[in-house]
Design an enzyme around this catalytic site. Structure first.
Site, PDB file in Angstrom:
ATOM      1  N   THR A 187       0.812  -1.223   0.000  1.00 57.33           N
ATOM      2  CA  THR A 187       0.000   0.000   0.000  1.00 57.33           C
ATOM      3  C   THR A 187       0.844   1.271   0.000  1.00 57.33           C
ATOM      4  O   THR A 187       1.951   1.287   0.560  1.00 57.33           O
ATOM      5  CB  THR A 187      -0.904   0.016   1.248  1.00 57.33           C
ATOM      6  OG1 THR A 187      -1.526   1.300   1.343  1.00 57.33           O
ATOM      7  CG2 THR A 187      -0.122  -0.211   2.531  1.00 57.33           C
ATOM      8  N   TYR A 222      -2.151   0.151   9.836  1.00 58.76           N
ATOM      9  CA  TYR A 222      -2.365  -0.473   8.524  1.00 58.76           C
ATOM     10  C   TYR A 222      -1.084  -0.410   7.688  1.00 58.76           C
ATOM     11  O   TYR A 222      -0.587  -1.433   7.199  1.00 58.76           O
ATOM     12  CB  TYR A 222      -3.520   0.230   7.799  1.00 58.76           C
ATOM     13  CG  TYR A 222      -3.647  -0.184   6.353  1.00 58.76           C
ATOM     14  CD1 TYR A 222      -3.869  -1.515   6.009  1.00 58.76           C
ATOM     15  CD2 TYR A 222      -3.539   0.749   5.321  1.00 58.76           C
ATOM     16  CE1 TYR A 222      -3.972  -1.907   4.681  1.00 58.76           C
ATOM     17  CE2 TYR A 222      -3.650   0.366   3.999  1.00 58.76           C
ATOM     18  CZ  TYR A 222      -3.859  -0.960   3.685  1.00 58.76           C
ATOM     19  OH  TYR A 222      -3.948  -1.339   2.368  1.00 58.76           O
TER      20      TYR A 222
END
Ligand code: UDP
Length: 328
Positions: free
Chosen positions: A117, A141
């Site tokens: 990501t 995350y």
């Protein structure tokens, strides 16, 4: 040779499965159906319902189906949720990815493609980020994914195992042929939320923060069409099979749109207004992050074909309408 797609019943994973079938690949999916749907997978594809951390199940599936590559999507992807449940994120994205990697190595599966990501970069970047841009993830995350990248690099140095970690920017849109799309319940991602509001599924939506140092005060994101993204995976797979070395590559277009521009694009595509409310900043949000994807273009010849916001929004809206009909 078979490709094992983890999370193949989910949003990006189901697009990958359709793409692989179009390319005549043999595919097996493992998914515990916690957020995905079995109907998102074409009937001819075997779905193994189970957890990716069930190593006996995973390794037996790898051997039975003669898997030569894993495309690993299963995981959690909502920044604010990761702040509320960091250990859940480290479990799903880090601990279970480690198990998948170990299973692949034990079962002799040589190639691994991982969903990473843009959240690994953190911060406020004036220029598009390259893969060497220092990583400073600002959320559990981002950290949960970056740790998995580190494990992949270490595992690849020690074993006959090559990987590609693709750092996704903001994935949106749906299959241009309408076969699958984002169906997640309780979605939080901007384009999905705006499409749900535009089609009447939500009474209103919120804009989180209008006082950022950006042209219109809202955050900027680099939206990538999901079909272009899965194409990048396919090309990365071919490259690894052809003997390509392990690498990390950004997947985005390098064009930034603000939250308000996205909402305007949804409004004009749907042709009607909907209720948008202005709310305080959401914690964990980055101001702006845009991709320099030269490496993906050069290393695996990735050429985005759907790189404009109107196409992304139109495909997302068409899927939202289809979902509404399915659920009514
Ligand atoms: N956003 C928003 N309203 C929403 C959902 C998202 O204003 O209902 C904003 C969010 O604050 C961020 C941007 O849209 O600035 C992208 O958020 P998203 O959750 O889609 O993706 P992220 O970049 O966090 O992975």
């Amino acid at each position: 040779m078979t490709v094992l797609v983890t999370g193949g019943a989910g949003y990006i994973g189901s697009h990958m499965v359709w793409k692989l079938l179009e390319e005549d690949e043999d595919v097996v999916v493992i998914d515990r159906l916690s957020t995905g749907f079995d109907w998102a997978i074409p009937a001819e594809v075997e779905l193994v319902v189970g957890d990716i951390a069930d190593q006996d199940l995973v390794e037996q599936t790898m051997k039975r189906r003669k898997v030569d590559a894993v495309i690993h999507f299963a995981g959690s992807a909502v920044v604010p949720d990761s702040l509320a449940d960091p250990l859940g994120y480290y479990l799903n994205n880090t601990v279970k990815s480690r198990a998948m990697m170990e299973s692949a190595i034990r079962a002799g599966v040589p190639h691994f493609i991982f969903s990473s990501t843009a959240a690994v970069y953190g911060g406020n970047h004036e220029k598009p980020v390259v893969e060497e841009t220092p990583t400073f993830p600002e959320s559990p995350y981002g950290r949960s994914k970056l740790m998995t990248e580190a494990m992949l690099a270490d595992a690849a140095a020690a074993h006959p195992f090559t990987y590609t970690a693709l750092r996704y920017f903001n994935v949106a849109g749906a299959d241009p042929k309408g076969r699958t799309g984002q169906s997640t319940r309780g979605a939080t991602h901007l384009i999905k939320v705006a499409c749900e509001t535009a089609t009447g599924k939500r009474p209103f939506m919120e804009v989180f923060g209008t006082d950022y140092p950006t042209p219109d005060g809202t955050c900027l994101r680099d939206f990538i069409h999901v079909w272009d993204l899965v194409e990048a995976h396919l090309l990365a797979l071919r490259r690894l099979r052809a003997g390509g070395k392990s690498l990390v590559a950004n997947c985005g277009y390098g064009t930034g749109y603000s939250v308000l521009q996205v909402i305007e694009a949804v409004r004009s595509t749907v042709g009607r207004d909907f209720d948008v409310r202005y709310s305080p900043r959401r914690s964990g949000d980055l101001i702006a992050v845009l991709a320099n994807a030269d490496r993906a273009r050069q290393e695996f010849g990735w050429t985005p074909k759907l790189d404009n916001l109107v196409t992304i929004v139109s495909d997302a809206l068409r899927w939202e309408e289809a979902l509404k009909r399915r659920n009514s």
